[in-house]
Design a protein around this motif. Structure first.
Motif, PDB file in Angstrom:
ATOM      1  N   ASP A  89      33.706  25.321  31.513  1.00 22.47           N
ATOM      2  CA  ASP A  89      33.114  25.011  30.216  1.00 22.47           C
ATOM      3  C   ASP A  89      32.449  23.640  30.212  1.00 22.47           C
ATOM      4  OD1 ASP A  89      35.978  26.544  28.685  1.00 22.47           O
ATOM      5  OD2 ASP A  89      33.972  27.407  28.894  1.00 22.47           O
ATOM      6  N   THR A  90      32.602  22.907  31.288  1.00 22.17           N
ATOM      7  CA  THR A  90      31.998  21.582  31.390  1.00 22.17           C
ATOM      8  C   THR A  90      30.482  21.688  31.309  1.00 22.17           C
ATOM      9  OG1 THR A  90      33.801  20.667  32.706  1.00 22.17           O
ATOM     10  CG2 THR A  90      31.649  19.593  32.899  1.00 22.17           C
ATOM     11  N   ALA A  91      29.888  20.961  30.354  1.00 23.43           N
ATOM     12  CA  ALA A  91      28.451  21.029  30.126  1.00 23.43           C
ATOM     13  C   ALA A  91      28.075  20.064  29.004  1.00 23.43           C
ATOM     14  CB  ALA A  91      28.028  22.445  29.749  1.00 23.43           C
ATOM     15  N   VAL A  92      26.778  19.883  28.845  1.00 25.55           N
ATOM     16  CA  VAL A  92      26.255  19.230  27.653  1.00 25.55           C
ATOM     17  C   VAL A  92      26.028  20.314  26.616  1.00 25.55           C
ATOM     18  CG1 VAL A  92      24.328  17.968  26.648  1.00 25.55           C
ATOM     19  CG2 VAL A  92      25.185  17.341  28.921  1.00 25.55           C
ATOM     20  N   TYR A  93      26.629  20.143  25.469  1.00 26.41           N
ATOM     21  CA  TYR A  93      26.530  21.118  24.387  1.00 26.41           C
ATOM     22  C   TYR A  93      25.519  20.623  23.359  1.00 26.41           C
ATOM     23  CZ  TYR A  93      30.547  23.680  26.125  1.00 26.41           C
ATOM     24  OH  TYR A  93      31.398  24.446  26.905  1.00 26.41           O
ATOM     25  N   ARG A  94      24.580  21.508  23.030  1.00 30.22           N
ATOM     26  CA  ARG A  94      23.558  21.169  22.058  1.00 30.22           C
ATOM     27  C   ARG A  94      23.601  22.148  20.894  1.00 30.22           C
ATOM     28  NH1 ARG A  94      17.799  20.579  24.727  1.00 30.22           N
ATOM     29  NH2 ARG A  94      17.401  19.538  22.723  1.00 30.22           N
ATOM     30  N   CYS A  95      23.360  21.643  19.707  1.00 27.83           N
ATOM     31  CA  CYS A  95      23.264  22.530  18.556  1.00 27.83           C
ATOM     32  C   CYS A  95      21.793  22.727  18.209  1.00 27.83           C
ATOM     33  CB  CYS A  95      24.037  21.966  17.368  1.00 27.83           C
ATOM     34  SG  CYS A  95      23.541  20.313  16.821  1.00 27.83           S
ATOM     35  N   ALA A  96      21.535  23.818  17.539  1.00 26.87           N
ATOM     36  CA  ALA A  96      20.164  24.162  17.192  1.00 26.87           C
ATOM     37  C   ALA A  96      20.134  24.926  15.882  1.00 26.87           C
ATOM     38  CB  ALA A  96      19.538  24.999  18.310  1.00 26.87           C
ATOM     39  N   ALA A  97      18.994  24.858  15.213  1.00 27.27           N
ATOM     40  CA  ALA A  97      18.811  25.577  13.958  1.00 27.27           C
ATOM     41  C   ALA A  97      17.590  26.469  14.070  1.00 27.27           C
ATOM     42  CB  ALA A  97      18.653  24.599  12.803  1.00 27.27           C
ATOM     43  N   ALA A  98      17.745  27.681  13.571  1.00 22.68           N
ATOM     44  CA  ALA A  98      16.656  28.653  13.624  1.00 22.68           C
ATOM     45  C   ALA A  98      15.852  28.619  12.329  1.00 22.68           C
ATOM     46  CB  ALA A  98      17.230  30.041  13.854  1.00 22.68           C
ATOM     47  N   LEU A  99      14.722  29.294  12.341  1.00 24.47           N
ATOM     48  CA  LEU A  99      13.920  29.420  11.133  1.00 24.47           C
ATOM     49  C   LEU A  99      14.400  30.571  10.262  1.00 24.47           C
ATOM     50  CD1 LEU A  99      10.314  28.774  12.477  1.00 24.47           C
ATOM     51  CD2 LEU A  99      11.756  27.235  11.124  1.00 24.47           C
ATOM     52  N   ARG A 100      15.085  31.515  10.865  1.00 24.25           N
ATOM     53  CA  ARG A 100      15.536  32.700  10.142  1.00 24.25           C
ATOM     54  C   ARG A 100      16.994  32.544   9.710  1.00 24.25           C
ATOM     55  NH1 ARG A 100      14.151  37.884  13.562  1.00 24.25           N
ATOM     56  NH2 ARG A 100      15.673  36.889  14.942  1.00 24.25           N
ATOM     57  N   SER A 101      17.422  33.451   8.866  1.00 22.41           N
ATOM     58  CA  SER A 101      18.798  33.422   8.364  1.00 22.41           C
ATOM     59  C   SER A 101      19.792  33.966   9.374  1.00 22.41           C
ATOM     60  CB  SER A 101      18.892  34.233   7.072  1.00 22.41           C
ATOM     61  OG  SER A 101      18.083  33.670   6.077  1.00 22.41           O
ATOM     62  N   TYR A 102      19.287  34.833  10.246  1.00 19.90           N
ATOM     63  CA  TYR A 102      20.110  35.395  11.308  1.00 19.90           C
ATOM     64  C   TYR A 102      19.396  35.151  12.633  1.00 19.90           C
ATOM     65  CZ  TYR A 102      22.603  37.825   7.605  1.00 19.90           C
ATOM     66  OH  TYR A 102      23.339  38.123   6.479  1.00 19.90           O
ATOM     67  N   SER A 103      20.129  34.849  13.662  1.00 21.86           N
ATOM     68  CA  SER A 103      19.502  34.613  14.954  1.00 21.86           C
ATOM     69  C   SER A 103      20.445  35.058  16.060  1.00 21.86           C
ATOM     70  CB  SER A 103      19.122  33.148  15.128  1.00 21.86           C
ATOM     71  OG  SER A 103      20.276  32.339  15.080  1.00 21.86           O
ATOM     72  N   GLY A 104      19.866  35.180  17.245  1.00 23.51           N
ATOM     73  CA  GLY A 104      20.634  35.674  18.366  1.00 23.51           C
ATOM     74  C   GLY A 104      20.782  34.662  19.460  1.00 23.51           C
ATOM     75  N   SER A 105      20.744  35.143  20.690  1.00 24.11           N
ATOM     76  CA  SER A 105      21.066  34.316  21.835  1.00 24.11           C
ATOM     77  C   SER A 105      19.858  33.691  22.524  1.00 24.11           C
ATOM     78  CB  SER A 105      21.843  35.153  22.850  1.00 24.11           C
ATOM     79  OG  SER A 105      21.059  36.253  23.260  1.00 24.11           O
ATOM     80  N   SER A 106      18.675  34.022  22.078  1.00 25.90           N
ATOM     81  CA  SER A 106      17.488  33.484  22.742  1.00 25.90           C
ATOM     82  C   SER A 106      17.151  32.104  22.195  1.00 25.90           C
ATOM     83  CB  SER A 106      16.302  34.419  22.542  1.00 25.90           C
ATOM     84  OG  SER A 106      15.123  33.818  23.042  1.00 25.90           O
ATOM     85  N   SER A 107      16.970  31.152  23.089  1.00 30.33           N
ATOM     86  CA  SER A 107      16.647  29.790  22.650  1.00 30.33           C
ATOM     87  C   SER A 107      15.300  29.737  21.934  1.00 30.33           C
ATOM     88  CB  SER A 107      16.649  28.837  23.840  1.00 30.33           C
ATOM     89  OG  SER A 107      15.711  29.246  24.816  1.00 30.33           O
ATOM     90  N   SER A 108      14.442  30.698  22.179  1.00 31.24           N
ATOM     91  CA  SER A 108      13.123  30.706  21.537  1.00 31.24           C
ATOM     92  C   SER A 108      13.219  30.966  20.033  1.00 31.24           C
ATOM     93  CB  SER A 108      12.232  31.765  22.186  1.00 31.24           C
ATOM     94  OG  SER A 108      12.774  33.053  21.999  1.00 31.24           O
ATOM     95  N   GLU A 109      14.354  31.447  19.565  1.00 30.38           N
ATOM     96  CA  GLU A 109      14.543  31.693  18.133  1.00 30.38           C
ATOM     97  C   GLU A 109      14.869  30.409  17.370  1.00 30.38           C
ATOM     98  OE1 GLU A 109      16.931  35.276  17.141  1.00 30.38           O
ATOM     99  OE2 GLU A 109      17.263  35.424  19.304  1.00 30.38           O
ATOM    100  N   TYR A 110      15.136  29.345  18.066  1.00 28.43           N
ATOM    101  CA  TYR A 110      15.583  28.110  17.441  1.00 28.43           C
ATOM    102  C   TYR A 110      14.483  27.057  17.485  1.00 28.43           C
ATOM    103  CZ  TYR A 110      20.060  30.411  17.735  1.00 28.43           C
ATOM    104  OH  TYR A 110      21.085  31.319  17.581  1.00 28.43           O
ATOM    105  N   LYS A 111      14.275  26.449  16.336  1.00 26.06           N
ATOM    106  CA  LYS A 111      13.176  25.483  16.219  1.00 26.06           C
ATOM    107  C   LYS A 111      13.655  24.031  16.341  1.00 26.06           C
ATOM    108  CE  LYS A 111       9.573  23.905  13.008  1.00 26.06           C
ATOM    109  NZ  LYS A 111       8.482  23.947  14.006  1.00 26.06           N
ATOM    110  N   TYR A 112      14.818  23.751  15.776  1.00 24.28           N
ATOM    111  CA  TYR A 112      15.298  22.374  15.733  1.00 24.28           C
ATOM    112  C   TYR A 112      16.487  22.229  16.691  1.00 24.28           C
ATOM    113  CZ  TYR A 112      12.652  22.537  11.389  1.00 24.28           C
ATOM    114  OH  TYR A 112      11.668  22.719  10.461  1.00 24.28           O
ATOM    115  N   TRP A 113      16.485  21.143  17.449  1.00 19.93           N
ATOM    116  CA  TRP A 113      17.511  20.929  18.467  1.00 19.93           C
ATOM    117  C   TRP A 113      18.122  19.539  18.366  1.00 19.93           C
ATOM    118  CZ3 TRP A 113      19.062  24.609  22.057  1.00 19.93           C
ATOM    119  CH2 TRP A 113      18.305  25.783  22.086  1.00 19.93           C
TER     120      TRP A 113
END
Length: 123
Positions: A89-113
């Protein structure tokens, strides 16, 4: 608009950590949010996501049953509770916010990081 991840650190295998992702500049109460991680030398990996109201969550198979995502829209903050941590589990963890109300596992769905917080799990 800024997403600030915090709460990372060094923990022994089997331990727990709680990450936070605080948003500022705008509200994300109508947006899905997610967590991703990237270990050294590896591709960015989806960890999990939570819908805008928090009732729907999805997780990567590698963390399902150990990690829990939640959010407090009143505080514009998302959380990642990580239990039974493993060295992988060792890693850099980043949070992100999508433009939609529901989103999945693709990073392309997220606009803000956010910039990320380092989690190191020792064996």
């Amino acid at each position: 608009v800024q997403l600030q991840a915090s709460g990372g650190g060094l923990v022994q295998a089997g331990g727990s950590l709680r990450l936070s992702c605080a948003a500022s500049g705008r509200t994300f109460s109508n947006n899905a949010m997610g967590w991703f991680r990237q270990a050294p030398g590896q591709e960015r990996e989806f960890v999990g996501a939570i819908a805008w109201r928090g009732g729907t969550t999805t997780y990567a198979g590698s963390v399902k049953g150990r990690f829990t995502i939640s959010r407090d829209n009143a505080k514009n903050t998302m959380y990642l509770q990580m239990n039974s941590l493993k060295p992988e589990d060792t890693a850099v963890y980043r949070c992100a916010a999508a433009l939609r109300s529901y989103s999945g596992s693709s990073s392309s769905e997220y606009k803000y990081w956010g910039q990320g917080t380092l989690v190191t799990v020792s064996s």
